[in-house]
Design a protein around this motif. Sequence first.
Motif, PDB file in Angstrom:
ATOM      1  N   GLY A   1       5.821  -7.887  17.213  1.00  0.00           N
ATOM      2  CA  GLY A   1       4.951  -8.074  16.688  1.00  0.00           C
ATOM      3  C   GLY A   1       4.957  -8.385  15.013  1.00  0.00           C
ATOM      4  O   GLY A   1       6.051  -8.361  14.354  1.00  0.00           O
ATOM      5  N   LYS A   2       3.900  -8.368  14.350  1.00  0.00           N
ATOM      6  CA  LYS A   2       3.744  -8.405  12.940  1.00  0.00           C
ATOM      7  C   LYS A   2       3.581  -7.233  12.271  1.00  0.00           C
ATOM      8  O   LYS A   2       2.557  -6.385  12.724  1.00  0.00           O
ATOM      9  N   TYR A   3       4.379  -6.633  11.491  1.00  0.00           N
ATOM     10  CA  TYR A   3       4.372  -5.467  11.073  1.00  0.00           C
ATOM     11  C   TYR A   3       3.858  -5.442   9.418  1.00  0.00           C
ATOM     12  O   TYR A   3       4.447  -6.293   8.780  1.00  0.00           O
ATOM     13  N   LYS A   4       3.063  -4.820   9.197  1.00  0.00           N
ATOM     14  CA  LYS A   4       2.523  -4.688   7.581  1.00  0.00           C
ATOM     15  C   LYS A   4       2.550  -3.418   7.161  1.00  0.00           C
ATOM     16  O   LYS A   4       2.013  -2.292   7.794  1.00  0.00           O
ATOM     17  N   CYS A   5       2.985  -3.244   5.779  1.00  0.00           N
ATOM     18  CA  CYS A   5       3.191  -2.101   5.221  1.00  0.00           C
ATOM     19  C   CYS A   5       2.143  -2.398   3.989  1.00  0.00           C
ATOM     20  O   CYS A   5       2.223  -3.170   3.381  1.00  0.00           O
ATOM     21  N   GLU A   6       1.290  -1.208   3.742  1.00  0.00           N
ATOM     22  CA  GLU A   6       0.066  -1.262   2.725  1.00  0.00           C
ATOM     23  C   GLU A   6       0.178   0.006   1.954  1.00  0.00           C
ATOM     24  O   GLU A   6       0.281   1.114   2.490  1.00  0.00           O
ATOM     25  N   VAL A   7       0.218  -0.233   0.607  1.00  0.00           N
ATOM     26  CA  VAL A   7       0.438   1.216  -0.233  1.00  0.00           C
ATOM     27  C   VAL A   7      -0.977   0.903  -0.933  1.00  0.00           C
ATOM     28  O   VAL A   7      -1.121   0.036  -1.464  1.00  0.00           O
ATOM     29  N   LEU A   8      -1.537   2.172  -1.180  1.00  0.00           N
ATOM     30  CA  LEU A   8      -2.888   2.373  -1.984  1.00  0.00           C
ATOM     31  C   LEU A   8      -2.737   3.232  -3.119  1.00  0.00           C
ATOM     32  O   LEU A   8      -2.210   4.427  -2.762  1.00  0.00           O
ATOM     33  N   GLU A   9      -3.064   2.939  -4.335  1.00  0.00           N
ATOM     34  CA  GLU A   9      -3.113   3.839  -5.385  1.00  0.00           C
ATOM     35  C   GLU A   9      -4.348   4.741  -5.434  1.00  0.00           C
ATOM     36  O   GLU A   9      -5.506   4.609  -5.063  1.00  0.00           O
ATOM     37  N   ASP A  10      -3.863   5.884  -6.100  1.00  0.00           N
ATOM     38  CA  ASP A  10      -5.146   6.946  -5.929  1.00  0.00           C
ATOM     39  C   ASP A  10      -6.286   6.538  -6.933  1.00  0.00           C
ATOM     40  O   ASP A  10      -5.881   5.316  -7.745  1.00  0.00           O
ATOM     41  N   TYR A  11      -7.386   7.286  -7.118  1.00  0.00           N
ATOM     42  CA  TYR A  11      -8.435   7.253  -8.156  1.00  0.00           C
ATOM     43  C   TYR A  11      -7.761   7.147  -9.479  1.00  0.00           C
ATOM     44  O   TYR A  11      -6.856   7.829 -10.016  1.00  0.00           O
ATOM     45  N   PRO A  12      -8.376   6.308 -10.391  1.00  0.00           N
ATOM     46  CA  PRO A  12      -9.723   5.813 -10.216  1.00  0.00           C
ATOM     47  C   PRO A  12      -9.573   4.233  -9.783  1.00  0.00           C
ATOM     48  O   PRO A  12     -10.556   3.805  -9.309  1.00  0.00           O
ATOM     49  N   SER A  13      -8.368   3.586  -9.663  1.00  0.00           N
ATOM     50  CA  SER A  13      -8.412   2.077  -9.474  1.00  0.00           C
ATOM     51  C   SER A  13      -8.350   1.721  -7.945  1.00  0.00           C
ATOM     52  O   SER A  13      -9.076   0.945  -7.507  1.00  0.00           O
ATOM     53  N   PHE A  14      -7.730   2.661  -7.166  1.00  0.00           N
ATOM     54  CA  PHE A  14      -7.423   2.620  -5.412  1.00  0.00           C
ATOM     55  C   PHE A  14      -7.120   0.821  -5.401  1.00  0.00           C
ATOM     56  O   PHE A  14      -7.446   0.279  -4.334  1.00  0.00           O
ATOM     57  N   GLU A  15      -6.173   0.565  -6.408  1.00  0.00           N
ATOM     58  CA  GLU A  15      -5.702  -0.788  -6.143  1.00  0.00           C
ATOM     59  C   GLU A  15      -4.614  -0.630  -4.899  1.00  0.00           C
ATOM     60  O   GLU A  15      -3.978   0.286  -4.773  1.00  0.00           O
ATOM     61  N   LYS A  16      -4.192  -1.957  -4.235  1.00  0.00           N
ATOM     62  CA  LYS A  16      -3.385  -1.662  -2.886  1.00  0.00           C
ATOM     63  C   LYS A  16      -2.355  -3.020  -3.095  1.00  0.00           C
ATOM     64  O   LYS A  16      -2.783  -4.036  -3.801  1.00  0.00           O
ATOM     65  N   ASP A  17      -1.513  -2.950  -2.319  1.00  0.00           N
ATOM     66  CA  ASP A  17      -0.375  -4.040  -2.207  1.00  0.00           C
ATOM     67  C   ASP A  17       0.078  -3.874  -0.822  1.00  0.00           C
ATOM     68  O   ASP A  17       0.392  -2.774  -0.121  1.00  0.00           O
ATOM     69  N   SER A  18       0.412  -4.994  -0.170  1.00  0.00           N
ATOM     70  CA  SER A  18       0.658  -5.156   1.119  1.00  0.00           C
ATOM     71  C   SER A  18       1.807  -6.109   1.307  1.00  0.00           C
ATOM     72  O   SER A  18       1.940  -7.159   0.690  1.00  0.00           O
ATOM     73  N   GLU A  19       2.811  -6.095   2.279  1.00  0.00           N
ATOM     74  CA  GLU A  19       3.748  -7.097   2.797  1.00  0.00           C
ATOM     75  C   GLU A  19       3.770  -6.888   4.299  1.00  0.00           C
ATOM     76  O   GLU A  19       3.549  -6.156   4.856  1.00  0.00           O
ATOM     77  N   VAL A  20       4.301  -8.249   4.920  1.00  0.00           N
ATOM     78  CA  VAL A  20       4.127  -8.561   6.479  1.00  0.00           C
ATOM     79  C   VAL A  20       5.596  -9.163   6.830  1.00  0.00           C
ATOM     80  O   VAL A  20       6.029  -9.963   5.919  1.00  0.00           O
TER      81      VAL A  20
END
Length: 341
Positions: free
Chosen positions: A130-149
């Motif tokens: 299948g398709k695998y995704k990794c997602e990283v999430l930044e902590d407070y206050p921005s909660f920005e995220k990035d992901s790759e598949v």
Amino acid sequence: MAVPAVFARNSHGSNGVLFSSPIRPKFGSCGVVMILLFILPASSGIRIKEMQVPGIVKVGSTVQLACRYDLEGANLYSLTWWRGAEQFYQFSPSSADPVIIYDSPGIVVDVMKSEREVVVLHNISHATSGKYKCEVLEDYPSFEKDSEVRVMEVIDEPKSSPQLSVSKQQWSPGEELKANCTSPWARPPSELDWYINDVKIPAHHSLLVTEGERGWGMGFGMGMGVNDVGWTGPGGDGLSRTSRLTLVLRESHFSVGGRATLKCDATYKRAYHRSSKVHLITPGYRTAAPSQKLYGCAVTMVTGLWWSAVAALVPLVLVSGACEEPTFVDTVDPVQRICGT
């Protein structure tokens, strides 16, 4: 529109005079960009530097998934792994339970070997594809995220080499060669390619046999001929394929001695390679000419007789103390002196 306050040089040449004027200073696009870069603070955000997911893996193997990221000065809130729309792994460093594993069909996480940036899966099955995704999430206050598949495909290799059969052994230039190549069951089915003397035969000379068709019966050197093909094995999407080759042989296909090598390769996206081959010969082909065999025996006999004669002469030379140079007939190899020069 408000007129910006700027520093300018007056008509007397003095600097640093601050004025507000309807005269708008002229800025090029580069100047605007430079001003914005100077005024705005540098933005930071989490980003994925590298994601590793093997593209093709074999059933029953163990794989390592990796997701390496750069926090750029921020703190990590969570790192999560998904297969399709289902989450199966979560790492949250600030939580009471940093690692959480969710049930997902075909996903077996090795908890002892998994960590912040690496997740190990074992007992790989077709359900693991299948398709695998990794997602990283930044902590407070921005909660920005990035992901790759990335995509992972799980395969079953064939258990043996393909079965190659031809209608006869001896061929002449100008005849139409017919041959079958059947790959053992594999999931997905193997890709079949033909070669003659290690030169790939264009695909339009062959076709895949549909279910219910048969080959030309008994082959030679490779066992039985081709059976019914097109059946599916365990799992439903596996297949045993047969490729039928039709090729008009030319004189250039045969070596000087009258032999050509026909080969069939079973592969799948470079994950494996299985090969079988047969030799095609012309009616006058011989493994070795009779004259060559006799010549080889004659050389052996002459050489053997010569060294026997040498062995018989050595005691005579030692007894007499003489060092005479015997006369020999130059036959096969140069003859060296028995005594020193």
